[in-house]
Write an enzyme that holds these catalytic residues in place. Structure first.
Site, PDB file in Angstrom:
ATOM      1  N   ASN A 136      60.578  79.728  52.816  1.00 11.42           N
ATOM      2  CA  ASN A 136      60.068  79.260  51.519  1.00 11.42           C
ATOM      3  C   ASN A 136      59.496  80.380  50.654  1.00 11.42           C
ATOM      4  OD1 ASN A 136      60.667  76.636  51.025  1.00 11.42           O
ATOM      5  ND2 ASN A 136      58.910  75.812  52.148  1.00 11.42           N
ATOM      6  N   PHE A 394      59.376  74.741  59.816  1.00 11.28           N
ATOM      7  CA  PHE A 394      59.006  76.161  59.864  1.00 11.28           C
ATOM      8  C   PHE A 394      59.149  76.850  58.500  1.00 11.28           C
ATOM      9  CE2 PHE A 394      62.046  75.069  63.411  1.00 11.28           C
ATOM     10  CZ  PHE A 394      61.109  74.391  64.172  1.00 11.28           C
ATOM     11  N   CYS A 395      58.780  76.143  57.441  1.00  7.32           N
ATOM     12  CA  CYS A 395      58.877  76.713  56.076  1.00  7.32           C
ATOM     13  C   CYS A 395      60.310  77.113  55.748  1.00  7.32           C
ATOM     14  CB  CYS A 395      57.978  77.932  55.895  1.00  7.32           C
ATOM     15  SG  CYS A 395      56.250  77.589  56.056  1.00  7.32           S
ATOM     16  N   ASN A 396      61.278  76.456  56.372  1.00 11.58           N
ATOM     17  CA  ASN A 396      62.686  76.812  56.136  1.00 11.58           C
ATOM     18  C   ASN A 396      63.463  75.529  55.859  1.00 11.58           C
ATOM     19  OD1 ASN A 396      65.334  77.846  56.300  1.00 11.58           O
ATOM     20  ND2 ASN A 396      64.597  79.524  57.563  1.00 11.58           N
TER      21      ASN A 396
END
Ligand SMILES: Cc1ncc(COP(=O)(O)O)c(C=O)c1O
Length: 464
Positions: A136, A394-396
């Site tokens: 992100n 996971f911020c993905n």
């Protein structure tokens, strides 16, 4: 630990034993893991520091008198010298010649990305090209690009391996240029799938006029990055991911011509050579200083120098060989787990072989009827056994959406349900029936067969 299992493992992966004495390193530097009964499997979240790093840093801090580096006093000079030594060491570690690359200290990889995002000369006619599996903190660059009229395009990754669609990427890179600057940003290693993308894309993109930003945050803790061979315009990283300590320091490594392209939207203490209130003018400082807002984290910078020494003595190639062996073993074992119904326990998101992939393994588990077991429940259960793993996306989000088969329309409709804000729980209810996340285990400097084996025991507890 199962002794027979260990014998079979080292017979299958002799490189594990050939890559330095991990048991001695574990005992001397990471003894706290076994003393506290912790099984640490979240190295992509954060690396772990060796105890000697903290001791050396403490020793230095307890003797040195460090003043704010922005002046000429004796104590200021000592702080400056230590900061510059760390800067030099960073460039040396990555084989980045100082006449080609500049190292800018930042708070973390995200701040390094924001420096590029806010200063890159995006305009109408310019482009930003991203891969779907960016973190992100890279995705966020699109907001700066769009606000200045540049076009943003994503190249998808393709399940089940979650590698980039090479044809789509080649097409994007070869599109006739517009009138503006073009930036291609991708991770050297995906923090979702562990996929290691091709570093040859750097020169291929450059040959077509693109600037390249390489997100090396998840790659450099267990892989060597040689900037005398691979020469992206920008590289970002966080040091705590490489060697656990210090937190709060990252870097932007930038090629000099690329750095001089960046136009900062403001100035701050330390970033100017002169500024006047009366004349309403300022001149930026030279080089890295122009990008280091205010006072750098000068008490922590010597710990970067020490951390790099630590990584060099542990040997990143040794670490790499060990974690690759453990990854190969874990993936093979996990994919072999079957319920009594014959259904597999584990779905893997990412490559099943260790070819061009790192030591980040992302999975979901299903029950004996094929229903997803909630990833948050798995993390909770792991916590009870003192296993530190990660769950979620996971911020993905891009990799997660493609891996779980959540379409752009489904995502849009969830966003539309709530005009202002959607919480994670609301989102989970909206995507009813699909998993909204996964479980991630990742290996690093102190990982041993016993850690991998503890996760296998835990996974087996879900078999029905
Ligand atoms: C691939 C990747 N890029 C960027 C980041 C952001 O790093 P930080 O949170 O240290 O800024 C992370 C953190 O997990 C990451 O894994």
């Amino acid at each position: 630990m199962d002794r027979n299992g260990y014998e079979a493992f080292v017979a299958g992966y002799p490189e594990y034993l050939a890559s330095g004495n991990i048991e001695a390193l574990r005992a001397s530097e990471f003894g706290r893991l076994d003393e506290e009964g912790e099984v640490y499997l979240d190295y992509t979240g954060s690396g772990l520091y060796g105890v000697s790093q903290v001791q050396r840093h403490l020793h230095l801090l307890s003797r040195a008198v460090l003043g704010n580096p922005h002046s000429q006093s004796p104590t200021s000079r000592v702080a400056t010298e230590l900061a510059e030594r760390a800067r030099h060491h960073v460039l040396e570690y990555f084989h980045a010649p100082p006449d080609e690359y500049c190292a800018v200290f930042t708070g973390n990889a995200s701040q390094a990305l924001k420096l590029v995002a806010e200063s890159y000369p995006f305009d109408a006619g310019g482009r930003l090209l991203l891969t779907f599996d960016n973190h992100n903190s890279v995705n966020g660059i699109r907001e700066f690009a769009r606000s200045r009229g540049a076009e943003t395009t994503y190249v998808p990754v393709v399940p089940p391996d979650l590698r980039v669609d090479a044809v789509a990427l080649a097409e994007q890179l070869a599109r006739p240029p517009g009138s503006g600057h073009r930036l291609f940003a991708y991770p050297a290693q995906s923090n979702f799938s562990g996929v290691q993308h091709d570093l040859r894309w750097i020169s291929e993109a450059q040959a077509r006029g693109w600037d390249v930003l390489l997100d090396a945050a998840a790659f450099v803790p267990t892989n060597r990055l040689d900037l005398s061979r691979w020469k992206p315009e920008f590289v970002v990283l966080s040091f705590y991911k490489m060697f656990g300590y210090p937190t709060g320091v990252g870097a932007l490594l930038a090629r000099w011509p690329a750095l001089s392209k960046l136009r900062r939207p403001w100035f701050a203490g330390g970033t100017i050579s002169v500024a006047s209130v009366g004349a309403d003018r300022y001149h930026p400082a030279e080089g890295a200083a122009a990008f280091e807002d205010g006072t750098v984290n000068f008490t922590s910078l010597p710990a970067v120098d020490i951390g790099l020494d630590f990584l060099e003595s542990a040997g990143v190639d040794n670490i790499h060989a060990r974690v690759q062996a453990l990854t190969g073993w874990l993936i093979g074992r996990l994919l072999g787990l079957r319920h009594s119904t014959g259904r597999p326990l584990v779905t893997l998101y990412g490559p099943a072989s260790t070819e061009a992939r790192g030591a980040t393994i992302t999975i979901n588990m299903q029950d004996s009827l094929g229903n997803f077991i909630d990833h948050q429940v798995i993390e909770e259960q792991a916590g009870i056994r003192r296993l530190s793993i990660r769950s979620g996306c996971f911020c993905n989000p891009g990799a997660g959406e493609l891996a779980m088969g959540i379409s752009a329309d489904e995502m849009r409709s969830c966003f539309l349900r709530s005009a202002d804000r959607i919480t994670y729980d609301e989102f989970r209810r909206c995507i009813d029936g699909k998993s909204t996340g996964a479980v991630r285990i990742s290996l690093g400097v102190a990982s041993t067969f016993a850690d991998a084996s503890a996760f296998m025991d835990f996974a087996r507890s879900f078999l029905g």
